[in-house]
Every structure is written in C-alpha cells, then in structure tokens.
Scaffold this motif. Structure first.
Motif, mmCIF file in Angstrom:
data_model
loop_
_atom_site.group_PDB
_atom_site.id
_atom_site.type_symbol
_atom_site.label_atom_id
_atom_site.label_comp_id
_atom_site.label_asym_id
_atom_site.label_seq_id
_atom_site.Cartn_x
_atom_site.Cartn_y
_atom_site.Cartn_z
ATOM 1 N N LYS A 73 40.331 40.963 41.750
ATOM 2 C CA LYS A 73 39.183 40.498 42.538
ATOM 3 C C LYS A 73 39.505 40.276 44.016
ATOM 4 O O LYS A 73 38.606 40.356 44.860
ATOM 5 N N ASP A 74 40.749 40.017 44.359
ATOM 6 C CA ASP A 74 41.094 39.678 45.739
ATOM 7 C C ASP A 74 41.722 40.827 46.519
ATOM 8 O O ASP A 74 42.246 40.612 47.626
ATOM 9 N N ILE A 75 41.718 42.047 45.954
ATOM 10 C CA ILE A 75 42.334 43.164 46.682
ATOM 11 C C ILE A 75 41.344 44.301 46.858
ATOM 12 O O ILE A 75 40.353 44.425 46.121
ATOM 13 N N LYS A 129 39.961 47.682 46.261
ATOM 14 C CA LYS A 129 40.075 48.504 45.052
ATOM 15 C C LYS A 129 40.698 49.877 45.328
ATOM 16 O O LYS A 129 41.195 50.536 44.418
ATOM 17 N N GLU A 130 40.689 50.301 46.580
ATOM 18 C CA GLU A 130 41.333 51.572 46.922
ATOM 19 C C GLU A 130 42.844 51.503 46.747
ATOM 20 O O GLU A 130 43.510 52.529 46.607
ATOM 21 N N TYR A 131 43.378 50.282 46.771
ATOM 22 C CA TYR A 131 44.817 50.119 46.604
ATOM 23 C C TYR A 131 45.252 50.193 45.142
ATOM 24 O O TYR A 131 46.442 50.297 44.855
ATOM 25 N N VAL A 132 44.285 50.097 44.231
ATOM 26 C CA VAL A 132 44.606 50.235 42.800
ATOM 27 C C VAL A 132 44.653 51.725 42.479
ATOM 28 O O VAL A 132 43.621 52.385 42.352
ATOM 29 N N LYS A 133 45.849 52.249 42.345
ATOM 30 C CA LYS A 133 46.021 53.693 42.198
ATOM 31 C C LYS A 133 45.869 54.172 40.755
ATOM 32 O O LYS A 133 45.576 55.352 40.514
ATOM 33 N N ALA A 134 46.089 53.283 39.786
ATOM 34 C CA ALA A 134 46.013 53.725 38.387
ATOM 35 C C ALA A 134 45.888 52.522 37.470
ATOM 36 O O ALA A 134 46.245 51.398 37.834
ATOM 37 N N ILE A 135 45.405 52.780 36.285
ATOM 38 C CA ILE A 135 45.323 51.774 35.220
ATOM 39 C C ILE A 135 45.774 52.439 33.927
ATOM 40 O O ILE A 135 45.557 53.644 33.726
ATOM 41 N N LEU A 150 34.833 47.621 34.757
ATOM 42 C CA LEU A 150 36.130 47.065 35.149
ATOM 43 C C LEU A 150 36.164 46.586 36.598
ATOM 44 O O LEU A 150 37.159 46.002 37.035
ATOM 45 N N SER A 151 35.093 46.883 37.341
ATOM 46 C CA SER A 151 35.050 46.586 38.785
ATOM 47 C C SER A 151 36.165 47.310 39.537
ATOM 48 O O SER A 151 36.815 46.750 40.424
ATOM 49 N N LEU A 152 36.398 48.565 39.175
ATOM 50 C CA LEU A 152 37.327 49.435 39.880
ATOM 51 C C LEU A 152 36.565 50.665 40.374
ATOM 52 O O LEU A 152 35.368 50.816 40.101
ATOM 53 N N LEU A 153 37.252 51.560 41.086
ATOM 54 C CA LEU A 153 36.592 52.730 41.636
ATOM 55 C C LEU A 153 36.542 53.862 40.613
ATOM 56 O O LEU A 153 37.532 54.098 39.898
ATOM 57 N N PRO A 154 35.412 54.588 40.544
ATOM 58 C CA PRO A 154 35.358 55.776 39.684
ATOM 59 C C PRO A 154 36.461 56.756 40.092
ATOM 60 O O PRO A 154 36.775 56.899 41.286
#
Length: 553
Positions: free
Chosen positions: A66-68, A70-76, A241-245
C-alpha cells in the motif's frame, strides 16, 4: 534492476495466508498475515475454501504494497500447501464435502479420508510408485481424486479443473491454465523422468476419466518453477490485488519447497575458526532443508537420483533444474508439540503468568535450563534419560511410510507439575530429532546417498533453539538458521524474481537472495548419550510392531 525493485511473495499455509514485500537481496520489508478457515465436520476430513483463501491473499498483498509505487513491484509468485482444489466449467467451486456446501471445495493436505484409495493404488505396485518411496501417501492428490469419484459423484461429474492449491493461485492470477512441475511431480504422480502423465497408471487405478482431452482436467502445460506465466496479472486479478495489470507472475512451488529454495542459497556467517566448514556448507548436495511448521518436511538435492523407501522422490527438477529432490517428512511436528503441551494440566496455569510477548516454549526452555542447573546435569538433554517417545501420533510419513503407526511414551509417572510438562515437552522435541536422524540414516546408510554436511531450518520451530540444537546434537551435523526468518516467503519471492529476469537462473537467484544465517554446532559431549537414546527410539518401533502382531493373531 534498480534499488526500487520489489517482489511480492505469497505463502498459503495450513491456517493462514501471508504476503511479503521482498527486495533484490531477499530482505523482507513488509509482511502481513490473515487467517483462513478450515472445516473438520468428519473425522480425518479437513476442508477449505478457494474463495476464502483468494480473498485472504488479496487482503495481505494490498497491505504490504500500500505504501509503494506499484510500478516498482516487478513480479508476484505463490506457494501454498499441497491441497486439492476442484472447480466447475465456470471456474466456480465444487464441493468436496458430504455436506454439499460448494464453498468447501478444497481437500486440505492433512486430510486422511483417502486411506482405502491409497491402499488400492499401492496394491498395484506400479513402477511410478518407486518415485514416492514405494507407496503413494493418502495426503497426495490422486488418492483424494479417487475418493471423490467414489463418494461424491455429483462433484466428480462436473469437474472442469483439479488444481494443486499453488497452481490454483497462479491460474486465478493469470487466467492461464498451467501446472508447476513441482506440484505435479511431487503430489500427482506425474512421470518426471519421461515428462508425461502415465495413461497406464491412471487406467490401472480407475481414473482413466482424467486422460480425456489430453489430460485437460489435471494439466496439459507443465512449467518449471520460476518460469513466467502468460502475460502476467489479468485486469481482474490486478484489481483484486491492487497491483498493475501485466505484473509478472512466476510459476509456483509447494510451500515447504519454497522454504527449501529460500534456504538452499543461505550461507552461514562463519568465524575464522570455522573456515574449514565453508566448503562443505556450500555443497548443495550436502544440505538438508527442514521446513518446520505444523508438519516438518525434509528436503535435499542430488545430481543423481536416489531411490529410497519411505522418502518421496527422486523428483527431477521439482525445485531446481538438473537436481533431483528427495523429500522426507513428519506428518505431525509443531502440531504435535502443541498437542502435548496444551493437553497437560499445567498449560493453563503457565499461560496465565506469561508476559505479553512471551511464548510458552520460551518459558519451558528456561525452566529446563533451571532444572539442569539445579540437578547439575551439564546439559538439558540428560534430563530425559528415563523418558522415551515414539512421536508418530499421526502416522509415519518417512522413512517407514506407515499411516497406521501410533505414538508411544515410556517412563511416565504421576507427577503433574510444571517440571513434568517441561520434561515431556523436551522428550518430544528429542523424538522429532531422532525421527530426522532416522530419515538421514536411511538415506545415507541404506541407500548410499551422498552424505549430509549441514542442516538448514526455517518455519515456526526454527525460532526454538532447543529444537534446533537437539537436531544438531542428535544428527551430529551443524545447523544453520537463516537471519531472515521468513524463508518460505523469500522462496516465493525468488520465483517472481527469476520470472522477472532479475537473476540469470533460479539457482543463482537462491544464492543472491538467500542471505546469511547463524551456525549452531553439534556438541560432541552428548553424542554417546543420544546414540543410546536413539537405540531405544528404534526399539520402540520394533515393540509397537510386536504389539500389533500379537493383537492381529
């Protein structure tokens, strides 16, 4: 990749879903946990809900990210228990319960309803069974599917897909129907040596229905752990998930296997006097990873296959390419210690006087040290000289592979004070460590596996130094506890990091993100004592067999 690079690891265990935000070096920056529901409406029946689990996963992922940006989340990527999930043609849950509640569409790994079906499969003596220690476990998925076919026809006739739970989470995230090689080879009797489903095996056990349309129900496309799946997160999954498609999704692992992946790359922080250990501790084939939670899984890798009765595998490529996985285990470990402690008359009294953040095991460990000092024992292990335990209250997974074995205690008296609980607890801790030694001895002495040089620990019990030190002393092997305690979550994040090409291979990813750990050396002074107690341990097994033989006559 930049410093603003993060991966999300998701772990679904027996009682909860967890998510972690992990950086490039394997450090857990944020984590969150949410309980999931389990139904136990019949003896040996344990059921869960895929919708409940997905909602818990989404909640946790939202919290840790929630505090970052979402473009920085490269993978799950995901790991989960090896539980069976069944869905209909709309992708909706199908009941696995005789209560006919569709919400309950998961047969949990620890469910033991398929005992007769496992026996039927084992009676075939099919060659595939050599890769599961000689006989399939009733905790695996094929016996459970056979049970569904024989007991809930309304579900069986409507099955569109049957997933292992980690594969369900990957499918729910991407919309792409794949299976992890880890799941299918370890829990579904997939022929990893020839990379195919065995038509002969499925027909012989009465599951030829699963061969229809090129095995579409159980999986047509098998992927290696850490491989990128499809085009990443779908629009709907990203919203959930509140992440990017399009966020990359890595192929999953079973939860214990994710912990092993996380630990195999962990390096011991050595002092100058320990440098002679460095080479042996870096040998991947010499490492045994213990993932210690509700149950304990014993994972090790070899370059060449090692076939052993009562030990699952060798599974080619189940964790890392070019390595064969051997998997032993104890069906009840943490849950066994909890049962023993909570059923003692002193449990409530001790709980009432614990500090806010004090755990009862910490209290008992301190009490054992006090008892040792007062009795001038020299080491707490000697306190149990006259108290012996065979720990298989929930059957034996390895190396005997007998779900009908039961627990035994020798040396009980009528004491009911705190010290009696501490001694009983210690005896059970030691018994679990003797069980680990039994697995190791079976592999090395009987089946000529490459000798072990170290043990790696993660999971709840890894935080208990008495448990880890007992294993080091009883197995006479150095033990490494990673500084990052949440290695299952780190292992899950590694899968995403590999899929996102942060590192060249999954093995390199493990080494780069595995971090360092604390080394506990075995005490040579207690070796003879533990050797004698181990002889008693093995004798208890023979005695139980004699009792059974007498009663069967």
């Amino acid at each position: 990749m930049s410093d603003n690079t993060y991966f999300v690891g998701v772990d679904v265990g027996t009682g909860s879903a967890r998510a972690a935000l992990v950086d490039l070096k394997g450090k857990v920056l944020q984590q969150h946990v949410k309980a999931i529901q389990t139904w136990n409406s019949e003896r040996d029946h344990y059921e869960q809900s895929s919708e409940d689990i997905w909602n818990a996963v989404c909640h946790c992922v939202k919290i840790v990210t929630k505090d970052i940006n979402k473009e920085y989340v490269k993978a799950i990527s995901f790991d989960a228990t090896c539980s069976l999930v069944v869905l209909d043609k709309k992708g909706e849950p199908l009941t696995v319960s005789r209560t006919n509640e569709n919400e309950r569409n998961i047969i949990l790994w620890m469910d033991h309803r398929a005992q007769a079906e496992a026996a039927l499969i084992n009676a075939t003596k099919h060659e595939l069974l050599q890769y599961v220690g000689g006989q399939v476990s009733l905790e695996m998925e094929i016996p459970k599917l056979l049970w569904l076919k024989g007991n809930i026809k309304s579900t069986w006739n409507k099955i569109w897909r049957a997933f292992d739970l980690p594969d369900f989470l990957t499918w729910r995230s991407t919309g792409v129907d794949t299976r992890s090689l880890c799941s299918v080879v370890c829990k579904w009797n997939y022929d990893a040596m020839n990379m195919r489903w065995s038509v002969d095996f499925l027909k012989q056990i009465g599951l030829d229905d699963l061969c229809v349309n090129n095995f579409e129900i159980i999986g047509q496309r098998i992927c290696e752990p850490g491989a990128a799946v499809g085009a990443g997160l779908t629009e709907q999954a990203a919203k959930d998930l509140s992440l990017l498609p399009g966020t990359i999704v890595g192929t999953s692992l079973i939860d214990a296997h994710a912990g092993a992946l996380g630990m195999f790359g962990c390096r011991a922080a050595l002092e100058a006097s320990d440098k002679l250990l460095e080479t042996s501790l870096d040998d991947l084939q010499g490492k045994m990873a213990l993932i210690c939670g509700t149950s304990t899984c014993h994972m090790s890798l070899t370059r060449d296959p090692c076939l052993a009765h009562g030990v699952w595998g060798p599974y080619r490529g189940a964790i890392l390419p070019d390595y064969f996985l051997s998997e032993g285990g104890q069906s009840a470990a943490g849950i066994l210690l909890d049962f023993v402690v909570k059923s003692h008359t002193q449990y409530t009294n001790i709980q009432a006087k614990l500090g806010k953040n004090e755990h009862i095991y910490t209290y008992l460990n301190n009490l054992l040290e006090k008892m040792c000092s007062e009795r001038k024992c020299g080491d707490i292990c000697y306190l149990t000289k006259d108290l012996h335990v065979w720990p298989d209250f929930h059957g034996n997974r390895s190396p005997i592979a007998d779900p009908n074995l039961r627990g035994m205690i020798s040396g009980l008296n009528m004491n009911a004070d705190e010290e009696s609980l501490a001694l009983l607890y210690l005896a059970f801790v030691q018994a679990l460590a003797y069980g680990t030694r039994h697995i190791i001895d079976n592999l090395v002495e009987k089946y000529k596996r490459v000798p072990y040089s170290s043990m790696l620990f993660c999971g709840g019990l890894a935080k208990n130094n008495v448990y880890v030190q007992a294993h080091a002393d009883i197995c006479q092997l150095p033990a490494v506890i990673p500084n990052e305690q949440e290695m299952v979550l780190v292992g899950a994040a590694m899968l995403g990091a590999c899929a996102a090409k942060a590192y060249e291979t999954l093995e390199i990813t493990s080494k780069e993100m595995g971090g360092t750990g604390v080394l506990l050396k075995p005490k040579a002074s207690t070796k003879d004592y533990h050797n004698r107690k181990y002889r008693v341990f093995l004798q208890m097994l023979e005695d139980q067999r004699k009792y059974k033989e007498i009663m069967e006559k």
